[in-house]
Design a protein around this motif. Structure first.
Motif, short mmCIF file in Angstrom:
data_model
loop_
_atom_site.label_atom_id
_atom_site.label_comp_id
_atom_site.label_asym_id
_atom_site.label_seq_id
_atom_site.Cartn_x
_atom_site.Cartn_y
_atom_site.Cartn_z
N MET A 1 21.75 40.14 46.82
CA MET A 1 23.16 40.14 46.49
C MET A 1 23.39 41.07 45.29
N ILE A 2 24.40 41.90 45.39
CA ILE A 2 24.70 42.86 44.33
C ILE A 2 25.20 42.14 43.08
N ARG A 3 24.77 42.60 41.93
CA ARG A 3 25.22 42.02 40.66
C ARG A 3 26.47 42.74 40.21
N LEU A 4 27.58 42.01 40.17
CA LEU A 4 28.88 42.56 39.83
C LEU A 4 29.31 42.14 38.43
N ALA A 5 30.05 43.02 37.79
CA ALA A 5 30.62 42.74 36.48
C ALA A 5 32.07 43.20 36.51
N ALA A 6 32.78 42.91 35.44
CA ALA A 6 34.15 43.41 35.28
C ALA A 6 34.34 43.83 33.83
N VAL A 7 35.06 44.92 33.66
CA VAL A 7 35.43 45.42 32.34
C VAL A 7 36.95 45.37 32.25
N ILE A 8 37.44 44.69 31.22
CA ILE A 8 38.87 44.48 31.03
C ILE A 8 39.30 45.12 29.71
N PRO A 9 39.81 46.36 29.74
CA PRO A 9 40.33 46.95 28.50
C PRO A 9 41.55 46.16 28.02
N ALA A 10 41.45 45.64 26.81
CA ALA A 10 42.53 44.85 26.21
C ALA A 10 42.68 45.23 24.74
N ALA A 11 42.50 46.51 24.44
CA ALA A 11 42.41 46.96 23.06
C ALA A 11 43.61 47.77 22.60
N GLY A 12 44.56 48.02 23.48
CA GLY A 12 45.63 48.95 23.17
C GLY A 12 46.60 48.48 22.10
#
Length: 131
Positions: A1-12
């Motif tokens: 199973m592929i290892r998935l991640a998420a990146v959430i830019p919340a710096a603006g």
């Protein structure tokens, strides 16, 4: 199973909005909490919120939703610097990641679920996706 991640830019800076978007209320949570939960609810791990302005408050909200946090000290340089900070913090074993800015919280849970279901079986295979 592929290892998935998420990146959430919340710096603006939220300069055009007038209010700080990641911490705006949306139902019973904040905008950044909603985006983090879109991915944690589907077993995506890690989900990394990238902070900048009001870093401590955004970090607290992201952690409440089950996310991890990385701070981008150069957040005033624009969103791409936050994307880079998030990607650079991903664990080595991550094979693919989602990128969803915190100010886009109205993505349907079913959409994320379908994407995860399509990606997970690709472990060990060469893959490129174009949207």
């Amino acid at each position: 199973m592929i290892r998935l991640a998420a990146v959430i830019p919340a710096a603006g800076l939220s300069s055009r909005m007038g209010s700080f978007k990641p911490l705006l209320p949306l139902g019973d949570r904040t905008v950044v909490e909603q985006v983090v939960r879109l991915f944690t609810a589907e077993g995506v791990d890690p989900v990394i919120a990238v902070t900048g302005k009001r870093s401590d408050e955004v970090a607290d909200a992201a952690r409440r939703a089950g996310g991890d946090v990385v701070h981008n000290p150069g957040f005033e340089q624009g969103m791409f610097s936050s994307v880079l900070a998030g990607v650079e913090s991903l664990p080595e074993l991550v094979e693919a990641f989602f990128l969803l800015p915190a100010d886009m919280p109205l993505i349907r849970q079913e959409t994320v679920q379908l994407l995860v279901e399509e990606l997970r079986p690709l472990h060990g295979k060469s893959h490129t996706f174009t949207l």
